[in-house]
Scaffold this motif. Structure first.
Motif, PDB file in Angstrom:
ATOM      1  N   CYS A  28      21.008  -2.355  35.938  1.00 28.59           N
ATOM      2  CA  CYS A  28      19.666  -2.429  35.363  1.00 28.59           C
ATOM      3  C   CYS A  28      19.417  -3.829  34.816  1.00 28.59           C
ATOM      4  O   CYS A  28      20.172  -4.323  33.987  1.00 28.59           O
ATOM      5  CB  CYS A  28      19.482  -1.398  34.256  1.00 28.59           C
ATOM      6  N   CYS A  30      16.604  -4.832  33.212  1.00 28.78           N
ATOM      7  CA  CYS A  30      15.536  -4.902  32.211  1.00 28.78           C
ATOM      8  C   CYS A  30      15.971  -5.792  31.043  1.00 28.78           C
ATOM      9  O   CYS A  30      17.162  -6.039  30.842  1.00 28.78           O
ATOM     10  CB  CYS A  30      15.129  -3.503  31.732  1.00 28.78           C
ATOM     11  N   CYS A  33      18.556  -4.322  28.594  1.00 26.19           N
ATOM     12  CA  CYS A  33      19.923  -4.306  29.132  1.00 26.19           C
ATOM     13  C   CYS A  33      20.501  -5.714  29.177  1.00 26.19           C
ATOM     14  O   CYS A  33      21.690  -5.915  28.952  1.00 26.19           O
ATOM     15  CB  CYS A  33      19.950  -3.680  30.528  1.00 26.19           C
ATOM     16  N   ARG A  73      22.322   2.317  22.736  1.00 23.64           N
ATOM     17  CA  ARG A  73      23.447   1.631  23.369  1.00 23.64           C
ATOM     18  C   ARG A  73      24.616   1.576  22.395  1.00 23.64           C
ATOM     19  O   ARG A  73      24.477   1.053  21.290  1.00 23.64           O
ATOM     20  CB  ARG A  73      23.032   0.238  23.808  1.00 23.64           C
TER      21      ARG A  73
HETATM   22 ZN   LIG Z   1      17.849  -1.561  31.490  1.00 25.58          ZN
END
Ligand SMILES: [Zn+2]
Ligand SMILES: [Zn+2]
Length: 137
Positions: A28, A30, A33, A73
């Protein structure tokens, strides 16, 4: 035959293990992330949460993504290694990071998501499916 997936953080305070097969594997790209991983993308190995045995207590940092869904996270409070994430949208799964595994060669991503936010220094393999705006395309 599924292989055991075993991993943890750099200092050993957090260990996790499952004998379930991964549900999905993807990179990912993004911004959330990127920040959490300190790199171009996060490695996402999805496993059924109920099958994962965890030793130690990750600290969680919560962000709310573009779609308004929270991601927590988890990282080790001692050594800082990102080890796992929980998704509000999918409460039955847990995300493990590929490099936290004792054998990261188990990680075989099939997709790259949020490639619209990838940087020029973030090279991707041609073999994965590219989803510019996330998991729905
Ligand atoms: Zn992400
Ligand atoms: Zn640690």
């Amino acid at each position: 035959m599924s292989q055991n997936i075993v991993g943890g953080c750099a200092c050993g305070a957090i260990r996790c293990e499952t004998d379930a097969a991964p549900v999905a594997m993807l990179n990912c790209h993004c911004r959330d992330c990127q920040r959490a991983s300190g790199s171009g993308y996060a490695t996402i190995l999805v496993v059924p949460k109920a099958t994962v045995r965890i030793r130690g207590e990750p600290r969680y940092y919560k962000t709310v993504g573009n779609a308004g869904r929270a991601v927590e996270r988890g990282f080790c409070a001692v050594c800082g290694s990102p080890v796992m994430s929980k998704l509000e949208r999918l409460p039955d799964i847990l995300v493990l990071t590929a490099a936290s595994l004792d054998d990261p060669s188990l990680y075989k991503p099939a997709m790259d998501t949020f490639t619209n936010s990838a940087w020029h220094w973030d090279a991707m393999t041609a073999e994965t499916k590219k989803l510019p705006k996330g998991t729905t395309g």
